[in-house]
Design an enzyme around this catalytic site. Structure first.
Site, PDB file in Angstrom:
ATOM      1  N   HIS A  45     -14.198  -1.184  -0.363  1.00 51.54           N
ATOM      2  CA  HIS A  45     -13.096  -0.855   0.547  1.00 51.54           C
ATOM      3  C   HIS A  45     -13.253  -1.558   1.896  1.00 51.54           C
ATOM      4  O   HIS A  45     -12.951  -0.990   2.947  1.00 51.54           O
ATOM      5  CB  HIS A  45     -12.992   0.657   0.755  1.00 51.54           C
ATOM      6  N   TYR A  60      -2.630   5.701  -4.216  1.00 54.84           N
ATOM      7  CA  TYR A  60      -3.632   6.754  -4.059  1.00 54.84           C
ATOM      8  C   TYR A  60      -3.101   7.982  -4.800  1.00 54.84           C
ATOM      9  O   TYR A  60      -1.904   8.286  -4.717  1.00 54.84           O
ATOM     10  CB  TYR A  60      -3.831   7.129  -2.598  1.00 54.84           C
ATOM     11  N   LYS A 105      -9.290  -0.280  -8.448  1.00 59.57           N
ATOM     12  CA  LYS A 105      -9.944  -0.882  -7.281  1.00 59.57           C
ATOM     13  C   LYS A 105     -10.907   0.110  -6.640  1.00 59.57           C
ATOM     14  O   LYS A 105     -10.563   1.274  -6.421  1.00 59.57           O
ATOM     15  CB  LYS A 105      -8.892  -1.305  -6.247  1.00 59.57           C
ATOM     16  N   THR A 122      -6.524   2.916  -6.356  1.00 61.46           N
ATOM     17  CA  THR A 122      -7.729   2.895  -5.523  1.00 61.46           C
ATOM     18  C   THR A 122      -8.505   4.188  -5.744  1.00 61.46           C
ATOM     19  O   THR A 122      -7.947   5.279  -5.629  1.00 61.46           O
ATOM     20  CB  THR A 122      -7.361   2.732  -4.040  1.00 61.46           C
ATOM     21  N   SER A 170       0.814  -1.213   0.000  1.00 61.64           N
ATOM     22  CA  SER A 170       0.000   0.000   0.000  1.00 61.64           C
ATOM     23  C   SER A 170       0.848   1.263   0.000  1.00 61.64           C
ATOM     24  O   SER A 170       1.948   1.304   0.566  1.00 61.64           O
ATOM     25  CB  SER A 170      -0.901   0.013   1.243  1.00 61.64           C
TER      26      SER A 170
END
Length: 414
Positions: A306, A166, A282, A192, A142
């Protein structure tokens, strides 16, 4: 020997007959192995994890947004799956592996990106990546991780490493992250898209969770209940984000400051031009968006809310999955997350059209319960359950699981 009114005769048992019945559980000296040996399901690992870490840390993993309706509905959807087994099929040998984005995966499983992973256990992302590599499934690091892209790839070169991005308000910083992922030979990038702002995760608010955990009268009292967790936190490298400057505050405050609510399809087009590898989007929660991102070059979409951690009462991913699969029409892979708690759930996701399921909480329970060995235990449980489900379905290969093997039915809570 006596007889009671013509019934069966009775006698006192001999010691030689009792002794074989007195079989105690073998003692396991290693404390981690001992507690993991008692975990036979992901729910068991969750119970172990709850005892091993501070409440605020467990609740960060276990909790969801607002009233947690969305995560409950997602799990209910998997409970509502009805399997349709066939009999008299040769399932002496079964193969649970599939292809995911053009490469072999030992299960239809991707370990989802999770933030602050070293907060759950000091071994963090590297422990997860090692377990994933040995299990033969991809692992997604992540943006909010506590290990850098470079350190993870260096520590676990055999891992099938993906990176989750992100898009921040600072686009130059996002671009630099993409460049680092390219330089590290990361295979797949996941964007995402369901985080224009952070969700209201009320357990974190009530627990006063900050990243890193702050020392307060409440946390100091918690030290006495979880001394090993605090010892590991305080005696290993500082808990900080590997992809950004240090932060002291709540997860929601961080999202509000860093995430860009102005992200649009134009940004996806830019990313597709910039990123040379596989690109996954996603957080898709409607058919129209799935079609739109595929038209702009996504190799796969993840139908996801999520983990119920953003918009509560968002669409249930498993229920939406078949509609997205039908609309995408084979132009891209479709994955699903939220609510997967067992290997049988992975089979169900596959039957309803997913190429793979993403899990986060399941392996984090293992990580909290026993570090790398706990993650291995979680993956072993999922593999065993998936294999058993295939056998009971009468399907020797996961690749052959399809719509004829499962359907959704109304869930009545029983």
């Amino acid at each position: 020997m006596t007889s009671a009114g013509g019934g069966a005769s009775r006698r006192l048992p001999r010691w030689s007959e009792i002794r074989p019945l007195l079989r105690g559980r073998p003692f396991i000296a290693d404390a981690v192995e001992r507690r993991l040996s008692r975990a036979h399901t992901i729910a068991d690992l969750r119970a172990v994890a709850r005892r091993r870490v501070p409440r605020s840390v467990f609740d960060y993993v276990d909790g969801a947004a607002e009233d947690e309706i969305g995560i409950g509905r997602a799990r209910d959807a998997f409970r509502a799956v009805e399997f349709h087994p066939r009999v008299l099929r040769d399932v002496g040998t079964v193969d649970p592996s599939v292809g995911v984005l053009g490469r072999h995966s030992a299960l239809p499983l991707v370990l989802a990106p999770t933030g602050f992973t070293r907060m759950m256990h000091h071994e963090g992302e590297i422990a997860v990546a090692r377990a994933a590599a040995d299990a033969g499934v991809p692992y997604v690091l992540s943006t909010m991780g506590t290990t850098s892209i470079e350190d993870l790839v260096r520590a676990v070169p055999a891992a099938r490493t993906w990176f989750q991005l992100y898009l921040w308000r600072d686009r130059d910083a996002s671009a630099r992250l993409v460049e680092r992922a390219i330089a590290a030979n990361v295979e797949t990038l996941i964007l995402t898209v369901d985080t224009p702002v952070g969700g209201a995760r009320m357990r974190d608010v009530r627990n006063g969770l900050t990243i890193p955990p702050s020392l307060s009268p409440r946390t100091l009292a918690d030290m006495s209940l979880h001394p090993s967790w605090w010892f590991n936190l305080l005696t290993t490298r500082p808990l900080e984000f590997a992809s950004m400057a240090s932060w002291n505050g709540t997860a929601e405050e961080l999202a509000r400051r860093m995430f860009d609510p102005g992200v649009t399809m134009k940004d996806l087009a830019w990313l597709r031009e910039t990123w040379p590898g596989k690109l996954v989007v996603k957080g898709v929660q409607c058919v129209e968006d799935a079609v739109a991102v595929v038209e702009r070059g996504a190799d796969a979409v993840v139908v996801s809310n999520h983990g119920g951690r953003q918009l509560d009462r968002a669409p249930v991913p498993l229920e939406l999955l078949p509609h997205v699969v039908a609309a995408v029409g084979g132009r891209a892979e479709v994955m699903v997350d939220t609510g997967i708690c067992s290997g049988a759930d992975l089979v169900a996701a596959r039957a309803l059209g997913a190429s793979a399921g993403m899990v986060g909480r399941a392996y984090l329970y293992g990580l909290m319960a026993g570090g790398e060995r706990g993650v291995r235990r979680a993956l072993g449980i999922l593999h065993q359950e998936a294999t058993r489900t295939l056998r009971l379905l009468g399907v020797p290969r996961m690749e052959d699981v399809g719509g004829e093997h499962a359907s959704l039915r109304a869930w009545n809570g029983r």
